[in-house]
Motif scaffolding. Structure first.
Motif, PDB file in Angstrom:
ATOM      1  N   PHE A   1       0.841  -1.193   0.000  1.00 53.34           N
ATOM      2  CA  PHE A   1       0.000   0.000   0.000  1.00 53.34           C
ATOM      3  C   PHE A   1       0.878   1.245   0.000  1.00 53.34           C
ATOM      4  O   PHE A   1       1.608   1.515   0.950  1.00 53.34           O
ATOM      5  CB  PHE A   1      -0.910  -0.021   1.235  1.00 53.34           C
ATOM      6  CG  PHE A   1      -1.965   1.037   1.216  1.00 53.34           C
ATOM      7  CD1 PHE A   1      -3.026   0.984   0.310  1.00 53.34           C
ATOM      8  CD2 PHE A   1      -1.922   2.100   2.109  1.00 53.34           C
ATOM      9  CE1 PHE A   1      -4.006   1.958   0.296  1.00 53.34           C
ATOM     10  CE2 PHE A   1      -2.908   3.079   2.104  1.00 53.34           C
ATOM     11  CZ  PHE A   1      -3.953   3.010   1.197  1.00 53.34           C
ATOM     12  N   GLY A   2       0.828   1.999  -1.071  1.00 55.96           N
ATOM     13  CA  GLY A   2       1.647   3.198  -1.207  1.00 55.96           C
ATOM     14  C   GLY A   2       0.842   4.464  -0.972  1.00 55.96           C
ATOM     15  O   GLY A   2      -0.395   4.451  -1.004  1.00 55.96           O
ATOM     16  N   GLY A   3       1.548   5.541  -0.717  1.00 53.49           N
ATOM     17  CA  GLY A   3       0.888   6.832  -0.541  1.00 53.49           C
ATOM     18  C   GLY A   3       1.878   7.837  -0.002  1.00 53.49           C
ATOM     19  O   GLY A   3       3.047   7.500   0.220  1.00 53.49           O
TER      20      GLY A   3
ATOM     21  N   PHE B   1       1.182   9.612   2.857  1.00 52.04           N
ATOM     22  CA  PHE B   1       1.081   9.502   4.318  1.00 52.04           C
ATOM     23  C   PHE B   1       1.549  10.797   4.987  1.00 52.04           C
ATOM     24  O   PHE B   1       2.481  10.809   5.782  1.00 52.04           O
ATOM     25  CB  PHE B   1       1.844   8.268   4.824  1.00 52.04           C
ATOM     26  CG  PHE B   1       1.405   7.011   4.129  1.00 52.04           C
ATOM     27  CD1 PHE B   1       0.117   6.513   4.326  1.00 52.04           C
ATOM     28  CD2 PHE B   1       2.236   6.349   3.230  1.00 52.04           C
ATOM     29  CE1 PHE B   1      -0.310   5.372   3.654  1.00 52.04           C
ATOM     30  CE2 PHE B   1       1.809   5.215   2.553  1.00 52.04           C
ATOM     31  CZ  PHE B   1       0.531   4.733   2.771  1.00 52.04           C
TER      32      PHE B   1
ATOM     33  N   ARG C   1     -14.690   2.182  -4.494  1.00 50.27           N
ATOM     34  CA  ARG C   1     -15.094   3.436  -3.855  1.00 50.27           C
ATOM     35  C   ARG C   1     -16.408   3.885  -4.467  1.00 50.27           C
ATOM     36  O   ARG C   1     -16.597   3.775  -5.687  1.00 50.27           O
ATOM     37  CB  ARG C   1     -14.018   4.507  -4.032  1.00 50.27           C
ATOM     38  CG  ARG C   1     -12.690   4.064  -3.435  1.00 50.27           C
ATOM     39  CD  ARG C   1     -11.666   5.162  -3.409  1.00 50.27           C
ATOM     40  NE  ARG C   1     -11.902   6.077  -2.303  1.00 50.27           N
ATOM     41  CZ  ARG C   1     -10.968   6.892  -1.811  1.00 50.27           C
ATOM     42  NH1 ARG C   1      -9.766   6.910  -2.351  1.00 50.27           N
ATOM     43  NH2 ARG C   1     -11.232   7.686  -0.804  1.00 50.27           N
TER      44      ARG C   1
ATOM     45  N   THR D   1     -12.099  10.274   5.653  1.00 53.23           N
ATOM     46  CA  THR D   1     -10.974  11.018   6.235  1.00 53.23           C
ATOM     47  C   THR D   1      -9.907  11.185   5.172  1.00 53.23           C
ATOM     48  O   THR D   1      -9.618  10.241   4.445  1.00 53.23           O
ATOM     49  CB  THR D   1     -10.360  10.205   7.408  1.00 53.23           C
ATOM     50  OG1 THR D   1     -11.380   9.933   8.352  1.00 53.23           O
ATOM     51  CG2 THR D   1      -9.231  10.960   8.078  1.00 53.23           C
ATOM     52  N   SER D   2      -9.332  12.380   5.095  1.00 46.20           N
ATOM     53  CA  SER D   2      -8.197  12.561   4.178  1.00 46.20           C
ATOM     54  C   SER D   2      -7.104  13.343   4.902  1.00 46.20           C
ATOM     55  O   SER D   2      -7.377  14.102   5.839  1.00 46.20           O
ATOM     56  CB  SER D   2      -8.620  13.316   2.919  1.00 46.20           C
ATOM     57  OG  SER D   2      -8.836  14.677   3.226  1.00 46.20           O
ATOM     58  N   ALA D   3      -5.884  13.145   4.435  1.00 52.65           N
ATOM     59  CA  ALA D   3      -4.761  13.881   5.026  1.00 52.65           C
ATOM     60  C   ALA D   3      -4.926  15.375   4.782  1.00 52.65           C
ATOM     61  O   ALA D   3      -4.570  16.191   5.631  1.00 52.65           O
ATOM     62  CB  ALA D   3      -3.454  13.368   4.430  1.00 52.65           C
ATOM     63  N   THR D   4      -5.486  15.745   3.644  1.00 53.44           N
ATOM     64  CA  THR D   4      -5.712  17.170   3.355  1.00 53.44           C
ATOM     65  C   THR D   4      -6.620  17.778   4.409  1.00 53.44           C
ATOM     66  O   THR D   4      -6.346  18.862   4.931  1.00 53.44           O
ATOM     67  CB  THR D   4      -6.362  17.335   1.958  1.00 53.44           C
ATOM     68  OG1 THR D   4      -5.512  16.720   0.992  1.00 53.44           O
ATOM     69  CG2 THR D   4      -6.571  18.794   1.603  1.00 53.44           C
TER      70      THR D   4
ATOM     71  N   ARG E   1      -4.723  18.129   7.680  1.00 53.98           N
ATOM     72  CA  ARG E   1      -3.774  19.258   7.641  1.00 53.98           C
ATOM     73  C   ARG E   1      -4.509  20.591   7.763  1.00 53.98           C
ATOM     74  O   ARG E   1      -4.071  21.489   8.471  1.00 53.98           O
ATOM     75  CB  ARG E   1      -2.948  19.220   6.341  1.00 53.98           C
ATOM     76  CG  ARG E   1      -1.985  18.049   6.253  1.00 53.98           C
ATOM     77  CD  ARG E   1      -0.946  18.254   5.145  1.00 53.98           C
ATOM     78  NE  ARG E   1      -1.535  18.449   3.834  1.00 53.98           N
ATOM     79  CZ  ARG E   1      -1.858  17.472   2.989  1.00 53.98           C
ATOM     80  NH1 ARG E   1      -1.643  16.206   3.325  1.00 53.98           N
ATOM     81  NH2 ARG E   1      -2.383  17.747   1.808  1.00 53.98           N
TER      82      ARG E   1
HETATM   83  P1  ATP Z   1      -4.113  13.799   0.650  1.00 57.17           P
HETATM   84  O1  ATP Z   1      -5.377  14.276   1.289  1.00 57.17           O
HETATM   85  O2  ATP Z   1      -2.873  14.537   1.076  1.00 57.17           O
HETATM   86  O3  ATP Z   1      -4.247  13.695  -0.836  1.00 57.17           O
HETATM   87  P2  ATP Z   1      -4.705  11.047   1.404  1.00 57.17           P
HETATM   88  O4  ATP Z   1      -5.417  11.109   2.695  1.00 57.17           O
HETATM   89  O5  ATP Z   1      -5.534  10.775   0.183  1.00 57.17           O
HETATM   90  O6  ATP Z   1      -3.805  12.332   1.200  1.00 57.17           O
HETATM   91  P3  ATP Z   1      -2.476   9.414   0.609  1.00 57.17           P
HETATM   92  O7  ATP Z   1      -1.262   9.183   1.423  1.00 57.17           O
HETATM   93  O8  ATP Z   1      -2.328  10.184  -0.614  1.00 57.17           O
HETATM   94  O9  ATP Z   1      -3.600   9.989   1.618  1.00 57.17           O
HETATM   95  O10 ATP Z   1      -3.203   8.058   0.323  1.00 57.17           O
HETATM   96  C1  ATP Z   1      -2.590   6.846   0.120  1.00 57.17           C
HETATM   97  C2  ATP Z   1      -3.626   5.937  -0.395  1.00 57.17           C
HETATM   98  O11 ATP Z   1      -4.714   5.864   0.545  1.00 57.17           O
HETATM   99  C3  ATP Z   1      -4.257   6.396  -1.707  1.00 57.17           C
HETATM  100  O12 ATP Z   1      -4.397   5.258  -2.522  1.00 57.17           O
HETATM  101  C4  ATP Z   1      -5.598   6.933  -1.298  1.00 57.17           C
HETATM  102  O13 ATP Z   1      -6.566   6.761  -2.316  1.00 57.17           O
HETATM  103  C5  ATP Z   1      -5.939   6.062  -0.100  1.00 57.17           C
HETATM  104  N1  ATP Z   1      -6.818   6.722   0.845  1.00 57.17           N
HETATM  105  C6  ATP Z   1      -6.653   7.893   1.438  1.00 57.17           C
HETATM  106  N2  ATP Z   1      -7.667   8.190   2.248  1.00 57.17           N
HETATM  107  C7  ATP Z   1      -8.526   7.160   2.176  1.00 57.17           C
HETATM  108  C8  ATP Z   1      -9.798   6.847   2.776  1.00 57.17           C
HETATM  109  N3  ATP Z   1     -10.399   7.678   3.622  1.00 57.17           N
HETATM  110  N4  ATP Z   1     -10.389   5.666   2.452  1.00 57.17           N
HETATM  111  C9  ATP Z   1      -9.778   4.825   1.589  1.00 57.17           C
HETATM  112  N5  ATP Z   1      -8.599   5.043   0.988  1.00 57.17           N
HETATM  113  C10 ATP Z   1      -7.972   6.202   1.270  1.00 57.17           C
END
Ligand code: ATP
Length: 211
Positions: free
Chosen positions: A8-10, A12, A133, A174-177, A180
């Motif tokens: 699993f890449g990203g 993070f 998704r 939830t998202s990293a954005t 932040r």
């Molecule tokens: P950003 O908001 O900075 O774009 P992100 O929360 O999407 O970051 P990444 O590190 O870019 O996080 O994500 C790594 C992987 O995790 C990607 O394949 C992304 O689609 C997936 N991912 C992120 N958030 C979720 C979530 N809430 N549910 C499922 N998959 C997620």
């Protein structure tokens, strides 16, 4: 039967429960021996991360310490140049010739796979687990993947690469954005990421202004 390793890449930036909770469900569903987290150095398709490489790694180490079977692989951070998945997969395949490697990605990323660098090599190097998704096309809509589709995770152990397994998991909004942005504007992020990671963010003063 082959050992199952999920990849699993990203970025993070930072790791959060939107990543971790579906991966735990995946780990249980697949009974996989390893969930390997691979942070990207220079994502080819997106802006550079906000936190430094050292901080992203430190946060990952803190988070993954609580998850047995989860490992951290910094190979993309140790390599020069963009984090092309195919290069990572070539290196992993060379070091684990007998493992069923499973690249895990959302259906949105899967739909865009044919734009990735040397993408045709990817299904030769690994299986792909597509996390479906809502609102995104099913994996089977990708013409190239139709002959590779399997329904049951057990099929992945029968060979080291080549299958596409669509899976439905419980996804969090939830998202990293979002994390932040909340940190930069003084809003609560409790419950969105592990406490140990939040403590580190506070100690280091990360994400206070830049989004
Ligand atoms: P950003 O908001 O900075 O774009 P992100 O929360 O999407 O970051 P990444 O590190 O870019 O996080 O994500 C790594 C992987 O995790 C990607 O394949 C992304 O689609 C997936 N991912 C992120 N958030 C979720 C979530 N809430 N549910 C499922 N998959 C997620």
């Amino acid at each position: 039967m082959h050992k199952l390793t999920c990849l699993f890449g990203g970025t993070f930036d930072p790791i959060h429960y939107g990543h971790l909770k579906p991966l735990v469900e995946l780990q249980q569903h697949c009974s996989c021996e390893e969930v390997r987290i691979i942070p990207a150095a220079v994502p080819p398709h997106r802006p550079a991360p906000v936190a430094s490489t050292a901080d992203r790694l430190a946060m990952l180490r803190l988070a993954l310490a609580e998850y047995p079977g989860f490992t951290l692989d910094s190979c993309e951070l140790d390599r020069d140049g963009p984090s092309y998945s195919v290069l990572t997969l070539q290196a992993l395949r060379a070091s684990m010739p007998d493992a069923a490697l499973c690249l895990v990605m959302g259906s949105d990323a899967f739909a865009g796979l044919p734009t990735w660098y040397h993408w045709q090599e990817i299904p030769e190097l690994c299986h792909i687990i597509v996390i479906e998704r809502p609102g995104e096309a099913a994996a089977g809509a990708q013409h190239w993947a139709q002959q590779r589709l399997v329904e049951h995770v057990q099929r992945l152990r029968t060979t080291t690469a080549g299958f596409v397994l669509p899976l439905r998991l419980t996804l969090l909004d939830t998202s990293a954005t979002d994390i932040r942005q909340r940190l930069a504007t003084g809003q609560d992020v409790k419950g969105m990421l592990p406490e140990s990671v939040l403590d580190y963010i506070r100690e280091q003063g990360l994400y206070l202004s830049s989004i």
